[in-house]
Design a protein around this motif. Sequence first.
Motif, short mmCIF file in Angstrom:
data_model
loop_
_atom_site.label_atom_id
_atom_site.label_comp_id
_atom_site.label_asym_id
_atom_site.label_seq_id
_atom_site.Cartn_x
_atom_site.Cartn_y
_atom_site.Cartn_z
N THR A 34 36.15 55.86 66.35
CA THR A 34 36.41 54.46 66.00
C THR A 34 36.95 53.70 67.20
N PHE A 35 36.40 52.53 67.43
CA PHE A 35 36.87 51.60 68.45
C PHE A 35 37.44 50.40 67.71
N SER A 36 38.75 50.30 67.66
CA SER A 36 39.41 49.33 66.79
C SER A 36 39.57 47.97 67.45
N ALA A 37 39.28 46.92 66.69
CA ALA A 37 39.48 45.56 67.19
C ALA A 37 40.95 45.26 67.44
N SER A 38 41.84 45.98 66.76
CA SER A 38 43.27 45.73 66.91
C SER A 38 43.77 46.00 68.31
N GLU A 39 43.00 46.76 69.10
CA GLU A 39 43.39 47.03 70.48
C GLU A 39 43.18 45.81 71.38
N GLY A 62 26.87 40.70 59.19
CA GLY A 62 25.63 41.34 58.77
C GLY A 62 25.12 42.39 59.73
N LEU A 63 25.99 42.91 60.62
CA LEU A 63 25.53 43.93 61.56
C LEU A 63 25.19 45.23 60.85
N GLY A 64 26.02 45.61 59.87
CA GLY A 64 25.73 46.79 59.07
C GLY A 64 25.68 48.07 59.88
N LEU A 65 24.82 49.00 59.45
CA LEU A 65 24.64 50.29 60.12
C LEU A 65 23.42 50.20 61.02
N LEU A 66 23.60 50.50 62.30
CA LEU A 66 22.53 50.43 63.28
C LEU A 66 22.25 51.82 63.84
N ARG A 67 20.99 52.07 64.17
CA ARG A 67 20.59 53.37 64.73
C ARG A 67 19.89 53.16 66.06
N PHE A 68 20.20 54.02 67.02
CA PHE A 68 19.58 53.96 68.34
C PHE A 68 19.13 55.37 68.72
N ASP A 69 17.90 55.46 69.23
CA ASP A 69 17.37 56.78 69.60
C ASP A 69 16.76 56.76 70.99
N GLU A 70 17.12 55.78 71.81
CA GLU A 70 16.68 55.73 73.20
C GLU A 70 17.85 55.25 74.05
N PRO A 71 17.83 55.50 75.36
CA PRO A 71 18.92 55.04 76.22
C PRO A 71 19.14 53.53 76.03
N THR A 72 20.37 53.17 75.68
CA THR A 72 20.66 51.78 75.27
C THR A 72 22.02 51.35 75.81
N LEU A 73 22.12 50.08 76.11
CA LEU A 73 23.39 49.48 76.51
C LEU A 73 23.88 48.61 75.35
N LEU A 74 25.13 48.83 74.93
CA LEU A 74 25.73 48.07 73.84
C LEU A 74 26.95 47.32 74.37
N LEU A 75 26.90 46.01 74.27
CA LEU A 75 28.00 45.16 74.73
C LEU A 75 28.67 44.50 73.54
N TYR A 76 29.97 44.72 73.40
CA TYR A 76 30.80 44.00 72.43
C TYR A 76 31.71 43.08 73.25
N PRO A 77 31.37 41.80 73.39
CA PRO A 77 32.17 40.92 74.26
C PRO A 77 33.52 40.54 73.68
N ARG A 78 33.67 40.67 72.37
CA ARG A 78 34.93 40.34 71.72
C ARG A 78 35.40 41.54 70.88
N PRO A 79 36.70 41.62 70.59
CA PRO A 79 37.18 42.73 69.77
C PRO A 79 36.47 42.76 68.41
N LEU A 80 35.86 43.87 68.09
CA LEU A 80 35.17 44.07 66.82
C LEU A 80 35.20 45.56 66.50
N THR A 81 35.79 45.92 65.39
CA THR A 81 35.88 47.33 65.03
C THR A 81 34.48 47.90 64.80
N ARG A 98 36.26 49.83 78.45
CA ARG A 98 36.90 48.71 77.76
C ARG A 98 36.80 47.48 78.66
N LEU A 99 36.59 46.31 78.04
CA LEU A 99 36.43 45.08 78.79
C LEU A 99 37.53 44.09 78.45
#
Length: 291
Positions: A34-39, A62-81, A98-99
């Motif tokens: 878990t990567f908590s937004a509270s941090e 509406g992000l829900g559950l996402l699946r990735f099966d190839e090399p991917t970059l995921l950017l969360y620019p704001r705190p979001l659990t 962490r950014l």
Amino acid sequence: MQTLPPLDRLSGILERFRVQAQLYHSGALCGVTTFSASEGYGYLHVLRRGELQVSHPGDRRGLGLLRFDEPTLLLYPRPLTHRFHNPPQEGSDFTCARLSFDGGAYNPLARALPALVAIPLARVPGLEMALELLFSETDQLRCGQRLLVDRIFEVVVIQLMRWLLDHPQEAGVQPGFITGLSDPRLARALVAMHDAPGENWSLERMAGCAGMSRTAFANRFREVVGQTPADYLGDWRMALAQGRLRAGQPIKLLAEELGYANPSALSRAFAAKVGMSPREWLAKAAQEADV
């Protein structure tokens, strides 16, 4: 047809609103992480190999559950659990940072981006060399590793921002300054305002930077950026004012730098845009930072 000279659309923004990265994890992740937004941090995750499921508990976007099966970059620019789900026997291989965006929630770059940007690594040209160096540094412990890896992550962020400026629709970016910077003509006016916010920016002068008539410029700006040029300039000046206030710069100096006749004029404009005086906002920002 006249060829326009090259334009650096990004440096002026990142010089004023820095993005700092700090290595958080490298290697396999097993089970649920878990990567908590509270941090209070954004995150940049690089899925190097394997599979990944990501859930977003409590999210209403509406992000829900996402699946990735190839090399991917995921950017969360704001705190979001968000939570990574990985089978223990097939732990995916990650490098994560962490950014910290200067100004936190008031950073215009962080605010302009979607809650999540997920891009296959192969889609971003030029990323291979930076990632190769990043992975070589995280694969073994060497002197200065932590500092070097942090800087490489920041390079990756810049490369991703370059890509976003050219592919805002593909990344789900809403109308704003990023979509404006993706327009070759509007970008020239935006960069000029970013670099010299305190100058007298009439509509005619903005349109001249873009090489357009005033009417065409105003209509195109509203269509692409989602607000009038004057409103955008005011928002940009307030974003700069907030950053300078947090850094301890007195409002008297800010007024001259941002093109206001006197500190009172800046205070009135600030209150109209932000909903409180500079002093009240600064006290609130300090309280939020303490929390």
